[in-house]
Motif scaffolding. Structure first.
Motif, PDB file in Angstrom:
ATOM      1  N   ARG A 211     -15.324 -20.921  -4.888  1.00 26.27           N
ATOM      2  CA  ARG A 211     -16.290 -21.062  -4.064  1.00 26.27           C
ATOM      3  C   ARG A 211     -17.165 -19.614  -3.643  1.00 26.27           C
ATOM      4  NH1 ARG A 211     -13.926 -25.302  -3.549  1.00 26.27           N
ATOM      5  NH2 ARG A 211     -13.288 -26.643  -1.831  1.00 26.27           N
ATOM      6  N   GLY A 212     -17.067 -19.154  -4.978  1.00 26.16           N
ATOM      7  CA  GLY A 212     -18.595 -18.162  -4.681  1.00 26.16           C
ATOM      8  C   GLY A 212     -17.951 -16.933  -3.394  1.00 26.16           C
ATOM      9  N   ARG A 213     -16.598 -16.624  -3.048  1.00 28.46           N
ATOM     10  CA  ARG A 213     -16.194 -16.107  -1.311  1.00 28.46           C
ATOM     11  C   ARG A 213     -15.109 -15.083  -1.863  1.00 28.46           C
ATOM     12  NH1 ARG A 213     -14.569 -20.791   1.634  1.00 28.46           N
ATOM     13  NH2 ARG A 213     -12.895 -20.067   2.257  1.00 28.46           N
ATOM     14  N   LYS A 214     -14.665 -13.225  -1.147  1.00 33.59           N
ATOM     15  CA  LYS A 214     -13.857 -12.483  -1.259  1.00 33.59           C
ATOM     16  C   LYS A 214     -13.001 -12.641  -0.164  1.00 33.59           C
ATOM     17  CE  LYS A 214     -17.734  -9.160  -3.265  1.00 33.59           C
ATOM     18  NZ  LYS A 214     -18.658  -8.283  -2.887  1.00 33.59           N
ATOM     19  N   CYS A 215     -12.191 -12.189  -0.575  1.00 37.41           N
ATOM     20  CA  CYS A 215     -10.827 -12.166  -0.149  1.00 37.41           C
ATOM     21  C   CYS A 215     -10.819 -11.199   1.480  1.00 37.41           C
ATOM     22  CB  CYS A 215      -9.953 -11.571  -0.409  1.00 37.41           C
ATOM     23  SG  CYS A 215      -9.199 -11.924  -1.557  1.00 37.41           S
ATOM     24  N   ILE A 216     -10.279 -11.388   2.607  1.00 41.14           N
ATOM     25  CA  ILE A 216     -10.518 -10.964   3.382  1.00 41.14           C
ATOM     26  C   ILE A 216      -9.681  -9.165   3.487  1.00 41.14           C
ATOM     27  CG2 ILE A 216     -10.137 -11.192   6.301  1.00 41.14           C
ATOM     28  CD1 ILE A 216      -9.615 -13.196   5.732  1.00 41.14           C
ATOM     29  N   TRP A 217      -8.511  -9.380   3.310  1.00 39.94           N
ATOM     30  CA  TRP A 217      -8.064  -8.227   2.683  1.00 39.94           C
ATOM     31  C   TRP A 217      -7.036  -7.743   1.885  1.00 39.94           C
ATOM     32  CZ3 TRP A 217      -3.953  -6.844   7.028  1.00 39.94           C
ATOM     33  CH2 TRP A 217      -3.285  -4.692   6.870  1.00 39.94           C
ATOM     34  N   GLY A 218      -6.283  -6.937   1.229  1.00 40.19           N
ATOM     35  CA  GLY A 218      -5.527  -7.239  -0.242  1.00 40.19           C
ATOM     36  C   GLY A 218      -6.411  -7.187  -1.104  1.00 40.19           C
ATOM     37  N   PRO A 219      -5.415  -6.933  -1.855  1.00 45.68           N
ATOM     38  CA  PRO A 219      -4.237  -7.267  -2.445  1.00 45.68           C
ATOM     39  C   PRO A 219      -3.484  -5.021  -1.664  1.00 45.68           C
ATOM     40  CG  PRO A 219      -4.787  -6.582  -4.210  1.00 45.68           C
ATOM     41  CD  PRO A 219      -5.881  -6.977  -3.599  1.00 45.68           C
TER      42      PRO A 219
END
Length: 306
Positions: A211-219
């Protein structure tokens, strides 16, 4: 009454794209698709997630909790209104993968489906998959009213964070339901259990690759529940938590009251980012009884109320 966490049903704008996200990024497998509805799993249960094609009614349709048998549904039908719930029709059958179900509206405005009789399946499962659907976190204003409702369903309190949050369990997992205080009733997130921290990293890798996206928070690691966490958005903007090492409830465990300091929910780093705090997925317009899409081909409901 409730014996385990079941699944969640989400309305999605593009069913093919939503299924692809759950398969390619999270690691689920589609078991069945009928009447614009996809049923997905990550184990031998018929489904751990339902995706409903409905671009005009954005939100989640219900949170599902498994009970022991049909008699437990009848007891719930009698007992839950006294705990502040509103019945959404009667007990019905004819839905793929389960025997029968009852839907209720909680005091906080969330739709719960109590069901019994989950079917098992033998389908090819993906590498890097979660082990099971683990919990949901909902936003409510009146914590105490929602607490009483959860207690009536058989949940027990695990931990609290002042007046801001509480965690509830129905089996050995530290929580199957988490409540967060907020001015509007919404879904905060839904969560899958993974084997370990490395598995969470592989989800982040797949999110970037597919998806070419990054996570919101974490790990990182939460205080209540002691679990590793990784948060991301699905294709329709609902927040997904990927977890590992969730605390297990043992005999003699005493519920804790945690500090409301932001460090409580992040043991390794800073406070939650705005994207985490502001994410809320709406409750879809509730419908009484069996939804029009929840009909198993070739099966006629046997005298249950719709």
């Amino acid at each position: 009454m409730v014996t385990r966490i079941g699944h969640i049903a989400l309305n999605v704008a593009d069913l093919d794209r939503a299924v692809d996200f759950q398969e390619q990024v999270v690691g689920l497998t589609e078991v069945e698709r009928t009447a614009g509805v996809a049923y997905l799993t990550c184990n031998d249960r018929h489904h751990e997630l339902i995706l409903v094609q409905d671009g005009s009614n954005r939100g989640y349709d219900h949170l599902a909790m498994q009970v022991e048998d049909a008699a437990a549904l009848e007891r719930a039908k009698s007992a839950l209104p006294a705990a502040g719930a509103t019945l959404l029709g009667g007990v019905y059958d004819g839905e793929p993968g389960i025997d029968r179900a009852l839907k209720v509206l909680s005091p906080g405005g969330h739709v719960y489906k109590l069901f019994c009789g989950m079917e098992t399946v033998d389908v090819p499962l993906r590498d890097g998959r979660p082990t099971h659907f683990e919990h949901v976190s909902t936003k409510v204003w009146n914590h105490r009213a929602e607490d009483r409702f959860l207690e009536a369903m058989g949940f027990r309190n695990a931990d609290r964070m002042g007046v801001l949050a509480s965690w509830w369990h129905c089996d050995d997992d530290h929580h199957g339901i988490a409540l967060t205080r907020a001015p509007k009733a919404e879904l905060s997130h839904y969560a899958y259990a993974f084997p370990d921290l490395n598995a969470l990293g592989r989800v982040a890798d797949r999110l970037r690759a597919h998806r070419g996206r990054k996570c919101i928070w974490g790990p990182s690691r939460h205080g209540p529940g002691n679990n590793h966490f990784l948060y991301l958005h699905d294709e329709d903007g609902a927040m997904v938590e990927c977890c590992s090492e969730l605390a297990q409830m043992r005999e003699g465990y005493e519920p804790k009251t945690w500090s409301m300091h932001p460090g409580t929910i992040n043991q390794w780093g800073g406070p939650p980012p705005p994207r985490f705090l502001l994410t809320g997925f709406p409750i879809a317009r509730p419908t009484p009884g069996r939804p029009s899409w929840a009909s198993s081909p070739g099966r006629t409901p046997a005298g249950a109320e719709a």
